[in-house]
Design an enzyme around this catalytic site. Structure first.
Site, PDB file in Angstrom:
ATOM      1  N   LYS A 170       4.757   0.883  10.028  1.00  0.00           N
ATOM      2  CA  LYS A 170       4.801   2.078   9.177  1.00  0.00           C
ATOM      3  C   LYS A 170       4.417   3.326   9.972  1.00  0.00           C
ATOM      4  CE  LYS A 170       3.542   0.106   4.705  1.00  0.00           C
ATOM      5  NZ  LYS A 170       2.418   0.049   3.767  1.00  0.00           N
ATOM      6  N   GLU A 202       0.877  -1.163   0.000  1.00  0.00           N
ATOM      7  CA  GLU A 202       0.000   0.000   0.000  1.00  0.00           C
ATOM      8  C   GLU A 202       0.917   1.216   0.000  1.00  0.00           C
ATOM      9  OE1 GLU A 202      -2.777   0.228   3.266  1.00  0.00           O
ATOM     10  OE2 GLU A 202      -3.465   2.188   2.556  1.00  0.00           O
ATOM     11  N   ARG A 218       5.715 -12.739   9.642  1.00  0.00           N
ATOM     12  CA  ARG A 218       6.406 -11.510   9.253  1.00  0.00           C
ATOM     13  C   ARG A 218       7.759 -11.442   9.940  1.00  0.00           C
ATOM     14  NH1 ARG A 218       2.539  -7.761   9.425  1.00  0.00           N
ATOM     15  NH2 ARG A 218       3.935  -5.992   9.307  1.00  0.00           N
TER      16      ARG A 218
HETATM   17  P1  ATP Z   1      -0.097  -1.623   6.725  1.00  0.00           P
HETATM   18  O1  ATP Z   1      -0.353  -1.662   8.172  1.00  0.00           O
HETATM   19  O2  ATP Z   1      -0.054  -0.246   6.161  1.00  0.00           O
HETATM   20  O3  ATP Z   1      -0.912  -2.591   5.914  1.00  0.00           O
HETATM   21  P2  ATP Z   1       2.101  -3.292   5.965  1.00  0.00           P
HETATM   22  O4  ATP Z   1       3.479  -3.274   6.546  1.00  0.00           O
HETATM   23  O5  ATP Z   1       1.295  -4.523   5.993  1.00  0.00           O
HETATM   24  O6  ATP Z   1       1.378  -2.087   6.660  1.00  0.00           O
HETATM   25  P3  ATP Z   1       1.777  -3.260   3.129  1.00  0.00           P
HETATM   26  O7  ATP Z   1       2.114  -2.179   2.174  1.00  0.00           O
HETATM   27  O8  ATP Z   1       0.379  -3.693   3.194  1.00  0.00           O
HETATM   28  O9  ATP Z   1       2.255  -2.747   4.525  1.00  0.00           O
HETATM   29  O10 ATP Z   1       2.731  -4.495   2.904  1.00  0.00           O
HETATM   30  C1  ATP Z   1       2.986  -5.041   1.659  1.00  0.00           C
HETATM   31  C2  ATP Z   1       3.330  -6.486   1.799  1.00  0.00           C
HETATM   32  O11 ATP Z   1       4.466  -6.646   2.632  1.00  0.00           O
HETATM   33  C3  ATP Z   1       2.205  -7.263   2.441  1.00  0.00           C
HETATM   34  O12 ATP Z   1       2.002  -8.443   1.709  1.00  0.00           O
HETATM   35  C4  ATP Z   1       2.685  -7.538   3.818  1.00  0.00           C
HETATM   36  O13 ATP Z   1       2.165  -8.731   4.312  1.00  0.00           O
HETATM   37  C5  ATP Z   1       4.204  -7.607   3.637  1.00  0.00           C
HETATM   38  N1  ATP Z   1       4.897  -7.231   4.869  1.00  0.00           N
HETATM   39  C6  ATP Z   1       4.735  -6.107   5.574  1.00  0.00           C
HETATM   40  N2  ATP Z   1       5.496  -6.122   6.684  1.00  0.00           N
HETATM   41  C7  ATP Z   1       6.182  -7.289   6.682  1.00  0.00           C
HETATM   42  C8  ATP Z   1       7.137  -7.901   7.559  1.00  0.00           C
HETATM   43  N3  ATP Z   1       7.551  -7.313   8.673  1.00  0.00           N
HETATM   44  N4  ATP Z   1       7.622  -9.111   7.211  1.00  0.00           N
HETATM   45  C9  ATP Z   1       7.221  -9.715   6.086  1.00  0.00           C
HETATM   46  N5  ATP Z   1       6.328  -9.203   5.222  1.00  0.00           N
HETATM   47  C10 ATP Z   1       5.799  -8.003   5.501  1.00  0.00           C
END
Ligand code: ATP
Ligand code: MG
Length: 565
Positions: A274, A39, A264
């Site tokens: 974020k 996002e 994660r």
């Molecule tokens: P938000 O709370 O804004 O959704 P987010 O960190 O999930 O934050 P996204 O932009 O939705 O942000 O993440 C993009 C992709 O990265 C998603 O598929 C998410 O699952 C993955 N992702 C985010 N943080 C991690 C992490 N710490 N480890 C592994 N994958 C991650």
């Protein structure tokens, strides 16, 4: 390294195993198609790198395709700046989306049409409950929810109201479109989840074309379906959203990818949310998203990380279903491993102490041959100027050395790397009693660094020639947070209270060898004996700035021993 080959799992991780099984079974027409769906509401961090390496790695390993797709369904926090940075970071990490740079917002019309189809099937309805009421009606983990009083609206009425929602007839928050599933479902996500909300807000790509925006759970599976994704890989929090992911696609009867969840990445001494990263930037706790102390990809890049190091790290940590926290030292271990192989060596003195070689001819300059990278003979050698007045590291001299200090001291002989043996004859002090300069003699027979008579010295020091050295600023970094888990804060305090006061130290008046004259931002170096450094983008023609990437000593082995004990 041996260490490493032991750590790389021999077996496929559970997701790759699943993909391999699907291929074997002829599922998905033997296609593999993954995506990374950020996002655009912030910069990418090392956790995202895990997801990118996993999704792109699977596509690459199995001859499949990989999409970079912006999940840009929320107009409020999304900005073009984030889109641009994400594209740059994913590319830098080496993931190749070919011509598939995609945007969820491009599917808004299709999503709307599918919502209408669900309304027609009697599987979605327009609801007038407020957000608070919706929460109350939903129930709890132990208590069933209640049906909304608007749940029994006729299909005709729902179609009319939904069209009018879209046409902008209602204010924000006054109505939603909900899926009609089951208000007593044990999984709360299945209790008539919201599909659309009204938001009169401009979107970074669609402008004012829409005033209703799809919720994540509704949008995500549709995006995957439209793109023909086979394995939709996401983090564990979405495990109990999977029934909803499946429900939407099944009710629509459209192409249905498989959602798979993994744990994660969490890292010690840093935060990865974020929201918190944004707060660090907005409140000025760091110098920006790309501050070298940030766990963002652009921060790591500016710090001097290589994509190879990050990819190797992602490979070593593997993929599993259990949340855990990885020690930062493992990331640094991977970093050193790559930088050791790839970084040219140069000499730099951070805290200069003047040395005059009294028996060296005035005005003479010799070009000493120095090895650029002992790990890579192809990197060749360079010439380093040597002359009568030099700088050495202040820490490499002690007037009254304790037992285990083997470096320079009065009357003691040491080697200057690639040059000569020198002996300290005299210590010159300023009025305040500080050491201002050393007077040394050199032995011309030791040119190149060895004595023909076979005598040994116990230390080899780095140095630069005073007349040839360039001035530089060097920025030294420690962890941004003092605690392994920065969120562990005392009553009334927050993660911000765990910020380390010493995480940035700026050293000016450093002296570096002339080979660094034309260095470009992000060039990576090993400063001999000091560590790995990287040229900072603040560097200008006549003012060099370097960031310390990481020290030379690997602490990972120690961490491992501690863990095993
Ligand atoms: P938000 O709370 O804004 O959704 P987010 O960190 O999930 O934050 P996204 O932009 O939705 O942000 O993440 C993009 C992709 O990265 C998603 O598929 C998410 O699952 C993955 N992702 C985010 N943080 C991690 C992490 N710490 N480890 C592994 N994958 C991650
Ligand atoms: Mg997310």
């Amino acid at each position: 390294m041996d260490n490493e080959s032991q750590m790389v799992p021999e077996r496929l991780d559970f997701i790759r195993q699943m993909v391999a099984d699907d291929l074997e079974a002829g599922k998905w027409d033997r296609r593999v198609h993954t995506r990374f769906p950020p996002e655009p509401n912030g910069y990418l961090h090392i956790g995202h790198a895990k997801s990118i390496c996993l999704n792109y790695g699977i596509a690459a390993d199995f001859g499949g395709k990989f999409n970079l797709r912006f999940d840009d369904t929320n107009p409020c926090k999304e900005e073009q700046e984030y889109v641009d940075s994400i594209i740059e970071d994913v590319r830098w990490l080496g993931a190749d989306w070919q011509d598939r740079l995609l945007y969820g917002s491009d599917y808004f019309q299709q999503m709307y049409d599918w919502a209408v189809a669900l309304v027609k099937k009697g599987k979605a309805y327009v609801c007038d409950l407020t957000a608070d009421q919706t929460r109350d009606y939903r129930g709890t983990l132990t208590q069933a929810g209640k049906n909304s009083p608007y749940r029994s609206r006729s299909v005709e009425e729902n179609l009319d109201l939904f069209a009018r929602m879209k046409n902008g007839e209602f204010p924000d928050g006054s109505k939603t479109l909900k899926a009609k599933i089951d208000m007593s479902h044990p999984n709360i996500n299945m209790r008539d989840p919201v599909m659309y909300r009204i938001l009169h807000a401009s979107h970074h790509r669609t402008g004012d074309a829409w005033c209703i925006y799809p919720m994540y759970d509704w949008a995500h599976g549709l995006e995957d379906s439209i793109e023909g994704i086979t394995h939709s890989i996401c983090t564990l929090e979405f495990e109990n959203h999977r029934p909803l992911y499946d429900w939407f696609l099944d009710e629509l009867g459209i192409y249905h990818p498989q959602q798979i969840e993994f744990a994660r990445l969490n890292l010690t001494n840093t935060v990865m949310s974020k929201r918190k990263l944004l707060q660090l930037v907005k409140e000025g706790h760091v110098r920006g998203w790309d501050d070298p102390r940030m766990p963002t990809i652009c921060g790591l890049r500016r710090r001097g990380f290589s994509p190879e190091a990050i990819r190797q790290f992602c490979k070593l940590i593997g993929v599993n279903k259990f949340n855990s926290t990885v020690d930062y030292a493992l990331l640094e271990h991977c970093l050193r491993d790559h930088l050791n192989a790839a970084s040219p060596r140069v000499m730099a003195v951070l805290n200069p102490l003047k040395v005059v070689i009294t028996n060296y001819p005035d005005g003479q300059v010799e070009e000493m041959a120095a090895v650029n990278n002992p790990e890579n003979p192809a990197a060749g050698t360079r010439k380093v100027p040597f002359s009568k007045v030099l700088y050495i590291e202040r820490e490499d001299f002690m007037e009254e050395p304790p037992k285990k200090f083997f470096r320079l001291a009065p009357g003691r002989e040491v080697r200057l790397r690639y040059a000569y043996f020198v002996t300290c004859m005299d210590v010159v002090k300023d009025a305040a009693g500080n050491i201002a300069e050393l007077r040394c003699t050199y032995d011309p027979a030791t040119r190149g660094g060895d004595a023909p008579d076979g005598r040994k010295v116990k230390a080899t020091l780095h140095w630069v020639s005073a007349a040839h050295a360039l001035d530089a600023e060097v920025r030294l970094y420690e962890h941004l947070f003092t605690k392994e888990n920065p969120d562990e804060a005392e009553e009334g305090k927050t993660f911000l209270d765990n910020i380390s006061p010493d995480s940035l130290q700026i050293v000016t008046g450093c002296k570096v060898e002339p080979a660094l004259k034309n260095t470009r931002p992000l060039d990576r170096w090993q400063f001999e004996r000091l560590g790995y450094f990287c040229t900072d983008p603040d560097t200008r023609d006549n003012s060099l700035v370097f960031n310390k990437t990481v020290g030379l000593k690997d602490t990972w082995a120690k961490v491992q021993q501690k863990e095993q004990a």
